[in-house]
Scaffold this motif. Structure first.
Motif, PDB file in Angstrom:
ATOM      1  N   LEU A   1      18.363  44.969 -39.814  1.00 55.12           N
ATOM      2  CA  LEU A   1      19.091  45.617 -40.406  1.00 55.12           C
ATOM      3  C   LEU A   1      18.741  47.072 -41.265  1.00 55.12           C
ATOM      4  N   LEU A   2      18.421  47.918 -42.030  1.00 58.30           N
ATOM      5  CA  LEU A   2      18.149  48.607 -42.567  1.00 58.30           C
ATOM      6  C   LEU A   2      19.571  49.835 -42.935  1.00 58.30           C
ATOM      7  N   TYR A   3      20.044  50.172 -43.901  1.00 56.29           N
ATOM      8  CA  TYR A   3      20.746  51.103 -43.944  1.00 56.29           C
ATOM      9  C   TYR A   3      20.078  51.437 -45.058  1.00 56.29           C
ATOM     10  N   LEU A   4      19.696  53.371 -45.135  1.00 56.77           N
ATOM     11  CA  LEU A   4      19.103  53.878 -46.131  1.00 56.77           C
ATOM     12  C   LEU A   4      19.458  55.433 -46.443  1.00 56.77           C
ATOM     13  N   GLU A   5      20.091  55.350 -47.840  1.00 53.92           N
ATOM     14  CA  GLU A   5      21.239  56.307 -48.255  1.00 53.92           C
ATOM     15  C   GLU A   5      20.430  57.220 -49.775  1.00 53.92           C
ATOM     16  N   GLU A   6      20.883  57.876 -49.612  1.00 54.67           N
ATOM     17  CA  GLU A   6      20.223  58.038 -50.714  1.00 54.67           C
ATOM     18  C   GLU A   6      21.224  57.978 -52.387  1.00 54.67           C
ATOM     19  N   GLY A   7      20.657  57.847 -53.297  1.00 56.24           N
ATOM     20  CA  GLY A   7      21.263  57.442 -54.818  1.00 56.24           C
ATOM     21  C   GLY A   7      21.859  58.389 -55.211  1.00 56.24           C
ATOM     22  N   ASN A   8      22.617  58.647 -56.417  1.00 62.73           N
ATOM     23  CA  ASN A   8      22.664  59.736 -57.587  1.00 62.73           C
ATOM     24  C   ASN A   8      21.512  60.319 -58.009  1.00 62.73           C
TER      25      ASN A   8
END
Lengths: 365, 385
Positions: A38-45
């Motif tokens: 599983l991979l979760y990709l989110e945007e950093g600051n």
């Protein structure tokens, strides 16, 4: 002669082939690797990508969520390997979740990397998730559901098989992305009250998410999305009616030299819940009842079409139906311009089955 | 079995080839490499018409090839060419042939090696794998022309089952049949000549049979075998193209390198995934078969060019192998690491195939026809005297 020589030849051949493993500079010793599921990709600051995964997957060891902040997907894999005692491998990736901000930013560069990697299957499930996904995963790992990655994969596989909710894998998404007459969609999940729940469909223009179809409208969106489908539950909250086991069929016709489109939606199924006092004793009453439900469904469908036209999106791939045996009347750009202003007529015909049950039920009241 | 190898010569043939050997040979030769690339090269649905057109032209070529074998008056094989063209021209012809055969062999083999390298074993040394594959080719080729050609049946049966794995795609929900429209062209699509060249090259292969001696084939059997092979090849191309097109759509298909291999990766059985791990190695049987035949052709060319007797043992094969080894090493060193160069060589191969398939059958037919006319005239003139 030949028997002996063949034996030598065979021996040499086997030596070369079996020795093949030692020529390589990359080994996959099972104890040394950790396949990512599983991979979760989110945007950093600062515009970077935060990549999270659960390690170790599929092993009976204490699991945890590991996050790395990077600029590219591959660099993320590299950085992850710098702080973990096994080498993580992408060959078993089954699900990729994108945060809403990430989906708004655009997925093309990330997905191109995935498509290019021969290890990664094009069947990997994609979805957009809103809310605190990492918090959710951590909570699940602390006792509620340790096998959360497998649990989610089974859930996705089940939804795909059932075909009532939006599910998308890498191939399906990319095929729609490159199609000149359709826009991609992804399932939209939300983390709320410590739960991850299907909450509708995320709409994309190109590779950027531009809106959602909320859960209350999702069932009607599905009726328009496929040529044929089945919906086990269709709640019509305004009419206080729940329809069940509805078979749906969609027909598309263009008229007036592609200025008008007629969408016929045929529904066939049962009424599962009716408001108290609903009269369906005579055929006329039943017909009236059906007509009122048809109107109510039609309003819902029109609302969805209006929304997609307002966003100038065609998630239904209606443009595909403009192509004939010998011509392609619209280019991608022309279709994108034409669709928002197109005159759409929706016609719903509902056929209720087993209405006798409905009558006897009414009699007893 | 083995005692008959060797001293009997590589090119001695004991009995004419059967229908299946000839048909499967032609089919494997045609589809070997182009099948993998054709769908993404064509991409537009109107090009189904191109495949049919090329199949029709290929049918005419086959009739010409069969005619060449049916003429009793013309001598076949190498001696026939020498008698018609003279020694010097035949020598040039041999050199050109040697070059063509070696180039085809190298590009086919390295193309396959590249696929294995890219998808199955990214860490394996590509040249080493090429050399291993070449060993397998020689293992087959040293049995001689006759046995190698008859291996067609094994090569065909060993690879044709793969086609059945694709049938479920035709009925899958992911298949969108609207991608097949428009079938008729609105206007001349761009790059149509390039596309036709590739499709035409994809039907090449039967012209290599022209080098067989006349006693090796029965003309009638050859004709039906080649017609059947050609029709099956056309069916295979159209089947795979339609499957790829409905699955990807033309815009996405253009961006695929190996759509057929990627398709198989989409299959997820409950007990097995990554079926390409089985499919790609199975394809090696066909590769080994075709490259072994090309090796024998190269050996034949070397033998004739050296003007030695036809039963000179296996030295020419050794020489051909050495040449191939050197070329494999060179290709692995300079060409294949650079993808653009590799693509360029693949394009050159399709030009070569297209030109040999255009020139050879027609040239042989013309030569045969001229010979017969001349003989007839001589006989006629003699009769009138």
């Amino acid at each position: 002669m030949p028997a002996a020589r063949n034996k030598w030849f065979l021996l040499l051949w086997m030596l070369l082939v079996l020795g093949g493993c030692s020529f390589v500079d990359k080994s996959n010793t099972i104890e040394e690797i950790s396949p990512v599921v599983l991979l979760y990709l989110e945007e950093g600051n600062d515009g970077s990508i935060k990549l999270s995964t659960i390690i170790p997957p599929l092993k009976k060891e204490k699991k945890s969520v590991i996050t790395t902040s990077t600029d590219t997907l591959i660099e993320g894999r590299y950085l992850r390997n710098l702080k973990y005692y096994r080498e993580t491998k992408g060959g078993q990736i089954r699900m990729i979740f994108f945060s809403e901000a990430m989906a708004n930013r655009g997925l093309s560069s990330l997905l191109d990397t995935l498509v290019r990697d021969p290890e990664i299957s094009s069947r990997v499930f994609l979805s957009v998730v809103s809310g605190d996904m990492i918090g959710y995963l951590n909570r699940q790992l602390q006792g509620r559901q340790e096998e959360i990655d497998m649990y989610l994969y089974r859930m996705f596989a089940h939804y795909e098989k059932q075909g009532q909710l939006t599910t998308r894998n890498l191939h399906e998404y990319m095929a729609k992305l490159y199609s000149p007459y359709a826009d991609p969609v992804l399932p939209y999940y939300a983390v709320a009250n410590h739960e991850l729940r299907y909450s509708g469909t995320a709409l994309f223009r190109g590779d950027k998410m531009v809106g959602t179809i909320p859960l209350s409208d999702d069932v009607f969106f599905q009726m328009l999305r496929e040529n044929k489908g089945i919906q086990k539950t269709v709640p019509l909250t305004e009419a206080d009616v729940v329809l069940g086991s509805i078979k749906t069929e969609r027909n598309i016709r263009f008229t007036d030299s592609f200025r008008k489109v007629h969408i016929d939606v045929m529904l066939k199924g049962r009424v599962e819940e009716v408001p108290a006092g609903q009269k369906t004793e005579s055929p006329r009453e039943l017909q009236e009842f059906e007509r009122s439900l048809e109107r109510s469904i039609q309003e819902k469908l029109e609302k969805i079409i209006d929304r997609t036209q307002a966003l100038s999106l065609d998630p239904f791939g209606l443009g595909m139906y403009t192509v004939g045996w010998k011509e392609r009347p619209f280019t991608r750009e022309q279709w994108n311009q034409r669709w928002p202003d197109m005159d759409v007529t929706i016609h719903v015909s509902l056929k209720l089955e087993h209405t006798g049950m409905l009558d006897s039920h009414a009699d007893r009241r | 079995m083995a005692s008959r190898v060797g001293s009997a010569g590589l090119f001695s043939i004991s009995a004419p080839f059967g229908f299946l050997s000839l048909a499967f040979w032609a089919n494997r030769m045609q589809t070997l490499y182009y099948l993998l690339y054709l769908p993404s090269m064509l991409a537009e649905p109107v090009t189904i018409g191109l495949i049919l057109l090329a199949a029709g032209c290929s049918h005419l070529n086959i009739l010409m090839i069969a005619r060449c074998f049916a003429w009793k008056e013309t001598p076949g094989g190498y001696l026939g060419i020498v008698r018609t063209l003279g020694t010097a021209v035949s020598f040039l012809f041999l050199l050109a042939g040697l070059f063509a055969v070696l180039m085809k062999g190298i590009v086919l083999m390295m193309g396959y090696v590249d696929i294995v390298h890219h998808i199955l074993f990214p860490a394996l040394h590509a040249t080493l794998f090429g050399i291993l594959l070449l060993c397998a080719c020689v293992y087959l080729a040293r049995l001689g022309m006759e046995k190698t050609i008859r291996f067609a049946i094994v090569a065909f049966v060993g690879t044709i089952w793969v086609t059945f794995l694709y049938v479920p795609f035709a009925f899958s929900p992911a298949a969108e049949y609207r991608h097949l429209l428009p079938l008729l062209p609105e206007h001349m699509p761009q790059g149509i000549w390039q596309a036709f060249l590739t499709v035409w090259a994809a039907f090449s292969g039967p012209e290599y049979m022209l080098a067989l001696p006349k006693e090796a084939v029965d003309a009638k059997k050859l004709k039906t075998a080649l017609i059947a092979a050609n029709a099956f090849t056309a069916f295979e191309y159209i089947f795979f193209f339609v499957i790829c097109l409905t699955f990807y759509g033309s815009d996405y298909l253009q961006r695929q390198d190996l759509p057929i291999v990627d398709l198989i990766r989409y299959i997820q059985l409950p007990f097995a995934e990554r079926l390409e791990m089985i499919l790609i190695p199975a394809h090696a049987i066909s590769v080994v078969y075709v490259v072994a035949i090309l090796l024998l052709y190269a050996a034949g060319a070397i033998q004739c060019a050296a003007r030695s007797r036809l039963t000179a043992g296996r030295a020419p094969l050794g020489l051909a192998l050495l040449m191939m080894l050197l070329l494999t090493w060179m290709a692995g060193r300079w060409i294949w690491p650079d993808e653009w160069k590799a693509k360029q060589w693949i394009t050159w191969l399709s030009w070569l195939d297209a030109s040999t398939y255009t020139v050879l059958p027609f040239g042989f037919f013309l030569l045969g026809w001229i010979t017969i006319r001349r003989k007839w005239r001589v006989r006629h003139a003699g009769g009138s005297k």
